[in-house]
Design a protein around this motif. Structure first.
Motif, PDB file in Angstrom:
ATOM      1  N   ARG A 223       0.853  -1.182   0.000  1.00 19.69           N
ATOM      2  CA  ARG A 223       0.000   0.000   0.000  1.00 19.69           C
ATOM      3  C   ARG A 223       0.887   1.229   0.000  1.00 19.69           C
ATOM      4  NH1 ARG A 223      -3.155   1.773   4.785  1.00 19.69           N
ATOM      5  NH2 ARG A 223      -2.236  -0.089   5.752  1.00 19.69           N
ATOM      6  N   VAL A 224       0.420   2.275  -0.684  1.00 18.16           N
ATOM      7  CA  VAL A 224       1.149   3.537  -0.753  1.00 18.16           C
ATOM      8  C   VAL A 224       0.263   4.647  -0.196  1.00 18.16           C
ATOM      9  CG1 VAL A 224       2.205   5.252  -2.283  1.00 18.16           C
ATOM     10  CG2 VAL A 224       2.544   2.812  -2.727  1.00 18.16           C
ATOM     11  N   LEU A 225       0.849   5.483   0.664  1.00 21.53           N
ATOM     12  CA  LEU A 225       0.158   6.645   1.226  1.00 21.53           C
ATOM     13  C   LEU A 225       0.800   7.906   0.662  1.00 21.53           C
ATOM     14  CD1 LEU A 225      -0.435   4.301   3.275  1.00 21.53           C
ATOM     15  CD2 LEU A 225      -0.469   6.036   5.062  1.00 21.53           C
ATOM     16  N   PHE A 226      -0.021   8.835   0.201  1.00 25.90           N
ATOM     17  CA  PHE A 226       0.488  10.124  -0.268  1.00 25.90           C
ATOM     18  C   PHE A 226       0.153  11.189   0.770  1.00 25.90           C
ATOM     19  CE2 PHE A 226      -0.252  14.220  -2.391  1.00 25.90           C
ATOM     20  CZ  PHE A 226       1.030  14.449  -2.892  1.00 25.90           C
ATOM     21  N   MET A 227       1.198  11.877   1.252  1.00 26.64           N
ATOM     22  CA  MET A 227       1.023  12.937   2.242  1.00 26.64           C
ATOM     23  C   MET A 227       1.361  14.292   1.661  1.00 26.64           C
ATOM     24  SD  MET A 227       2.485  11.565   5.930  1.00 26.64           S
ATOM     25  CE  MET A 227       2.172  13.197   6.674  1.00 26.64           C
ATOM     26  N   ASP A 228       0.632  15.295   2.102  1.00 28.88           N
ATOM     27  CA  ASP A 228       0.977  16.680   1.815  1.00 28.88           C
ATOM     28  C   ASP A 228       0.298  17.551   2.858  1.00 28.88           C
ATOM     29  OD1 ASP A 228       2.251  18.748   0.496  1.00 28.88           O
ATOM     30  OD2 ASP A 228       0.604  19.097  -0.895  1.00 28.88           O
ATOM     31  N   GLY A 229       0.997  18.593   3.286  1.00 30.48           N
ATOM     32  CA  GLY A 229       0.426  19.522   4.240  1.00 30.48           C
ATOM     33  C   GLY A 229       0.041  18.890   5.563  1.00 30.48           C
ATOM     34  N   GLY A 230       0.773  17.861   5.968  1.00 29.40           N
ATOM     35  CA  GLY A 230       0.499  17.227   7.246  1.00 29.40           C
ATOM     36  C   GLY A 230      -0.696  16.309   7.264  1.00 29.40           C
ATOM     37  N   LYS A 231      -1.185  15.926   6.069  1.00 31.49           N
ATOM     38  CA  LYS A 231      -2.357  15.059   5.981  1.00 31.49           C
ATOM     39  C   LYS A 231      -2.101  13.928   4.989  1.00 31.49           C
ATOM     40  CE  LYS A 231      -5.578  18.890   6.815  1.00 31.49           C
ATOM     41  NZ  LYS A 231      -6.729  19.658   6.268  1.00 31.49           N
ATOM     42  N   ILE A 232      -2.773  12.809   5.193  1.00 34.56           N
ATOM     43  CA  ILE A 232      -2.795  11.749   4.194  1.00 34.56           C
ATOM     44  C   ILE A 232      -3.925  12.078   3.223  1.00 34.56           C
ATOM     45  CG2 ILE A 232      -3.171   9.298   3.757  1.00 34.56           C
ATOM     46  CD1 ILE A 232      -2.079   8.753   6.566  1.00 34.56           C
ATOM     47  N   LEU A 233      -3.556  12.405   1.991  1.00 34.49           N
ATOM     48  CA  LEU A 233      -4.553  12.821   1.010  1.00 34.49           C
ATOM     49  C   LEU A 233      -5.118  11.650   0.214  1.00 34.49           C
ATOM     50  CD1 LEU A 233      -3.038  16.125  -0.434  1.00 34.49           C
ATOM     51  CD2 LEU A 233      -4.532  15.788   1.556  1.00 34.49           C
ATOM     52  N   GLU A 234      -4.321  10.581   0.091  1.00 35.46           N
ATOM     53  CA  GLU A 234      -4.764   9.449  -0.719  1.00 35.46           C
ATOM     54  C   GLU A 234      -3.942   8.228  -0.341  1.00 35.46           C
ATOM     55  OE1 GLU A 234      -5.809   8.500  -5.424  1.00 35.46           O
ATOM     56  OE2 GLU A 234      -4.836  10.389  -4.855  1.00 35.46           O
ATOM     57  N   GLN A 235      -4.565   7.057  -0.388  1.00 32.67           N
ATOM     58  CA  GLN A 235      -3.834   5.821  -0.141  1.00 32.67           C
ATOM     59  C   GLN A 235      -4.502   4.689  -0.895  1.00 32.67           C
ATOM     60  OE1 GLN A 235      -4.358   3.858   3.791  1.00 32.67           O
ATOM     61  NE2 GLN A 235      -5.440   5.739   4.369  1.00 32.67           N
ATOM     62  N   GLY A 236      -3.712   3.665  -1.187  1.00 36.06           N
ATOM     63  CA  GLY A 236      -4.255   2.515  -1.891  1.00 36.06           C
ATOM     64  C   GLY A 236      -3.138   1.627  -2.406  1.00 36.06           C
ATOM     65  N   PRO A 238      -0.319   0.120  -4.863  1.00 35.39           N
ATOM     66  CA  PRO A 238       0.590   0.907  -5.701  1.00 35.39           C
ATOM     67  C   PRO A 238       0.067   1.189  -7.102  1.00 35.39           C
ATOM     68  CG  PRO A 238       1.823  -0.735  -4.483  1.00 35.39           C
ATOM     69  CD  PRO A 238       0.373  -1.011  -4.217  1.00 35.39           C
ATOM     70  N   ASP A 239      -0.487   0.180  -7.774  1.00 33.62           N
ATOM     71  CA  ASP A 239      -0.985   0.418  -9.132  1.00 33.62           C
ATOM     72  C   ASP A 239      -2.065   1.487  -9.153  1.00 33.62           C
ATOM     73  OD1 ASP A 239       0.710  -1.108 -10.595  1.00 33.62           O
ATOM     74  OD2 ASP A 239      -0.706  -2.728 -11.022  1.00 33.62           O
ATOM     75  N   SER A 240      -2.898   1.505  -8.124  1.00 43.22           N
ATOM     76  CA  SER A 240      -3.955   2.521  -8.058  1.00 43.22           C
ATOM     77  C   SER A 240      -3.369   3.912  -7.893  1.00 43.22           C
ATOM     78  CB  SER A 240      -4.871   2.243  -6.863  1.00 43.22           C
ATOM     79  OG  SER A 240      -5.985   1.562  -7.255  1.00 43.22           O
ATOM     80  N   ILE A 241      -2.441   4.051  -6.946  1.00 39.24           N
ATOM     81  CA  ILE A 241      -1.886   5.367  -6.658  1.00 39.24           C
ATOM     82  C   ILE A 241      -1.058   5.880  -7.828  1.00 39.24           C
ATOM     83  CG2 ILE A 241      -0.282   6.634  -5.174  1.00 39.24           C
ATOM     84  CD1 ILE A 241      -2.963   5.980  -3.854  1.00 39.24           C
ATOM     85  N   PHE A 242      -0.228   5.025  -8.416  1.00 37.49           N
ATOM     86  CA  PHE A 242       0.698   5.502  -9.433  1.00 37.49           C
ATOM     87  C   PHE A 242       0.092   5.577 -10.832  1.00 37.49           C
ATOM     88  CE2 PHE A 242       3.906   3.962  -6.273  1.00 37.49           C
ATOM     89  CZ  PHE A 242       4.471   5.205  -6.031  1.00 37.49           C
ATOM     90  N   THR A 243      -0.922   4.778 -11.128  1.00 38.16           N
ATOM     91  CA  THR A 243      -1.486   4.805 -12.481  1.00 38.16           C
ATOM     92  C   THR A 243      -2.810   5.536 -12.567  1.00 38.16           C
ATOM     93  OG1 THR A 243      -2.736   2.734 -12.306  1.00 38.16           O
ATOM     94  CG2 THR A 243      -0.411   2.566 -12.908  1.00 38.16           C
TER      95      THR A 243
END
Length: 279
Positions: A223-236, A238-243
């Motif tokens: 699973r990959v978590l994307f953070m910005d501004g002190g928050k988790i904005l999206e997770q899922g 790897p294929d979902s997050i990157f594609t």
């Protein structure tokens, strides 16, 4: 992508206590809010990668989990046991979590072998002989047996980071946290450290990896978590997050990364059409 059951589907594993759980974690430095209500959970044996721009709070999150920073609010649990309330010593935490830093934090006056056996003897109470046997097995694992008598300043950056990983593993942790483990390395040394981390992932070690190595995160993570501004904005997965990221901020971040990583980052394993423009 490393493939384990559920791919972050918590409903399928709700009967199990997470290896790591963070609830509404908040942290500020002065008037600057760094973490704004972070919540996440990691199952035993799961590998998650945390990505995002510099300054998004990723490293602070790892330091708060390891109690290297005091939190301002929220809760942190390891295997269901709350560890942010002062009832556990740093030694208790060290028995459960091994952390690898950007800088290697090896003791410069000790040899490689001495660096590795120090904590097992002092904290775990292992005999020097048993600690040394375990250390040599770990040095074999990371490919550095011949460096057991060397001092850290005699090693390359990649070798020092591999020693740091061996030192953390000598404590028999249940969870490994990696905070940008390759950011201080010359580019040609990155691969040797990533190979060791990938081996740990394949062995079933529970891990949270904070990294700018996008292709590595794509390949090694459940699973990959994307953070910005002190928050988790999206997770899922790897294929979902990157594609096919759904959040515009994630899309923008990955589009900018394409210039450094290449189109392979956003190509799905099945080569289906992705969200990015053809290059």
């Amino acid at each position: 992508m490393r493939g384990v059951s559920n791919n972050g589907n918590d409903s399928a594993s709700s009967s199990f206590v997470p290896a790591l759980e963070v609830r509404d974690l908040r942290k500020s430095f002065g008037n600057v809010s760094v973490l704004e209500g972070i919540s996440l959970s990691v199952r035993e044996g799961e590998v998650i990668s945390v990505i995002g721009p510099s300054g998004s709070g990723k490293s602070t999150l790892a330091r708060c989990i390891c109690r290297l920073e005091e939190i301002d609010g929220g809760e942190v649990f390891l295997y269901g046991d709350r560890i942010d309330n002062g009832k556990h010593s740093n030694r208790d935490i060290a028995r459960l979590v091994g952390m690898i830093f950007q800088q290697f934090n090896l003791f410069p006056h000790l040899s490689v072998l001495e660096n590795i056996i120090l904590s097992p003897v002092r904290i775990l109470g292992n005999s020097p002989k048993a600690a040394e046997e375990k250390a040599m097995a770990l040095l074999q694992r990371v490919g550095l047996c011949e460096k057991k008598s060397a001092r850290p300043n005699e090693l390359s950056g990649g070798q020092r980071q591999r020693v740091a990983i061996a030192r953390a593993l000598a404590m028999n942790p249940k969870i490994m946290l990696f905070d940008e483990p390759t950011s201080a390395l010359d580019p040609e040394l990155v691969g040797e450290v990533l190979d060791v981390i990938a081996d740990l992932a394949q062995s079933g070690m529970t891990m949270m990896i904070i990294t700018h190595e996008m292709l590595f995160a794509k390949e090694v993570s459940d699973r990959v978590l994307f953070m910005d501004g002190g928050k988790i904005l999206e997770q899922g997965p790897p294929d979902s997050i990157f594609t096919s990221p759904k959040v515009p901020r994630t899309q923008l971040f990955l589009q900018r990364m394409l210039a450094h990583v290449g189109k392979e980052l956003v190509q799905a394993h099945s080569d289906e059409r992705t969200w990015t423009h053809d290059a």
